[in-house]
Design a protein around this motif. Structure first.
Motif, mmCIF file in Angstrom:
data_model
loop_
_atom_site.group_PDB
_atom_site.id
_atom_site.type_symbol
_atom_site.label_atom_id
_atom_site.label_comp_id
_atom_site.label_asym_id
_atom_site.label_seq_id
_atom_site.Cartn_x
_atom_site.Cartn_y
_atom_site.Cartn_z
ATOM 1 N N ALA A 84 -0.855 0.887 6.073
ATOM 2 C CA ALA A 84 -2.184 0.638 4.892
ATOM 3 C C ALA A 84 -0.590 -0.006 3.693
ATOM 4 O O ALA A 84 -0.955 -0.972 3.492
ATOM 5 N N LEU A 85 0.451 0.409 3.935
ATOM 6 C CA LEU A 85 1.472 -0.081 2.840
ATOM 7 C C LEU A 85 0.932 -1.374 3.443
ATOM 8 O O LEU A 85 1.838 -2.294 2.941
ATOM 9 N N LYS A 86 1.635 -1.839 4.912
ATOM 10 C CA LYS A 86 1.969 -3.200 5.504
ATOM 11 C C LYS A 86 1.031 -4.179 4.463
ATOM 12 O O LYS A 86 1.222 -4.782 4.501
ATOM 13 N N ILE A 87 -0.319 -3.769 4.922
ATOM 14 C CA ILE A 87 -1.051 -4.222 3.777
ATOM 15 C C ILE A 87 -0.726 -4.859 2.432
ATOM 16 O O ILE A 87 -1.323 -5.635 2.542
ATOM 17 N N MET A 88 -0.545 -3.796 1.982
ATOM 18 C CA MET A 88 -0.526 -3.697 -0.069
ATOM 19 C C MET A 88 0.225 -4.676 0.283
ATOM 20 O O MET A 88 0.631 -5.544 -0.547
#
Length: 172
Positions: A84-88
């Motif tokens: 999720a962090l990578k997507i954000m």
């Protein structure tokens, strides 16, 4: 209207203001929040970017991620949290610092900038997450306030479940 109702109940009210011009919202799409919810948020906060993040096997994005400062994301270390962090990071033009915690649930914290107190962070207690508490202690510029989440977690609750965010216009 919300402030008047909360004042009448005798509750302490803290108003959030932010000077940054690049504020944005990340909305986790999960079993509890769908695309329509993200659209409603975007409609309510028209001046801010709203980006969606797919969430699997968790209730909310805040089950493993929250803001721990103006430009600081507290994030769990699980595969789902890191994905999720990578997507954000890919969706945002803003560069956030990250505070990676060994426990996903410990990443659910409440950041406030209070007059006279500065940066204040409510986070789970060392008894609940001892290794994550050690990571929070590295935030030397923050006033750290450990808060027990033992009762809220029984009903899938977290510290941010006790927060109400209100969009306040200056002329109200």
């Amino acid at each position: 209207a919300m402030k008047a109702a909360l004042t009448e109940l005798g509750l302490n009210i803290v108003e959030m203001t932010e000077k940054a011009s690049d504020l944005e919202f990340f909305v986790g799409l999960s079993k509890r929040t769908n695309q329509r919810g993200a659209e409603i948020l975007a409609d309510a906060f028209k001046d801010y970017a709203v980006s969606t993040v797919p969430i699997q096997d968790r209730l909310h994005l805040k089950s493993f991620c929250s803001m721990a400062g103006p430009d600081l994301i507290a994030i769990g270390s699980s595969e789902a949290a890191q994905k999720a962090l990578k997507i954000m990071q890919q969706m945002s033009d803003h560069k956030y610092d990250k505070l990676t915690l060994p426990d996903d649930l410990a990443a659910n914290c409440v950041y406030m900038n209070l007059p006279g107190k500065g940066d204040v962070l409510l986070h789970c207690t060392p008894e609940e997450f001892p290794e994550s508490a050690k990571v929070f202690e590295k935030l030397k510029d923050h006033m750290l306030i450990p808060v027990s989440n033992q009762e809220k977690v029984k009903v899938d609750g977290a510290l941010t479940c006790c927060s109400v965010l209100i969009n306040k216009k200056k002329n109200i």
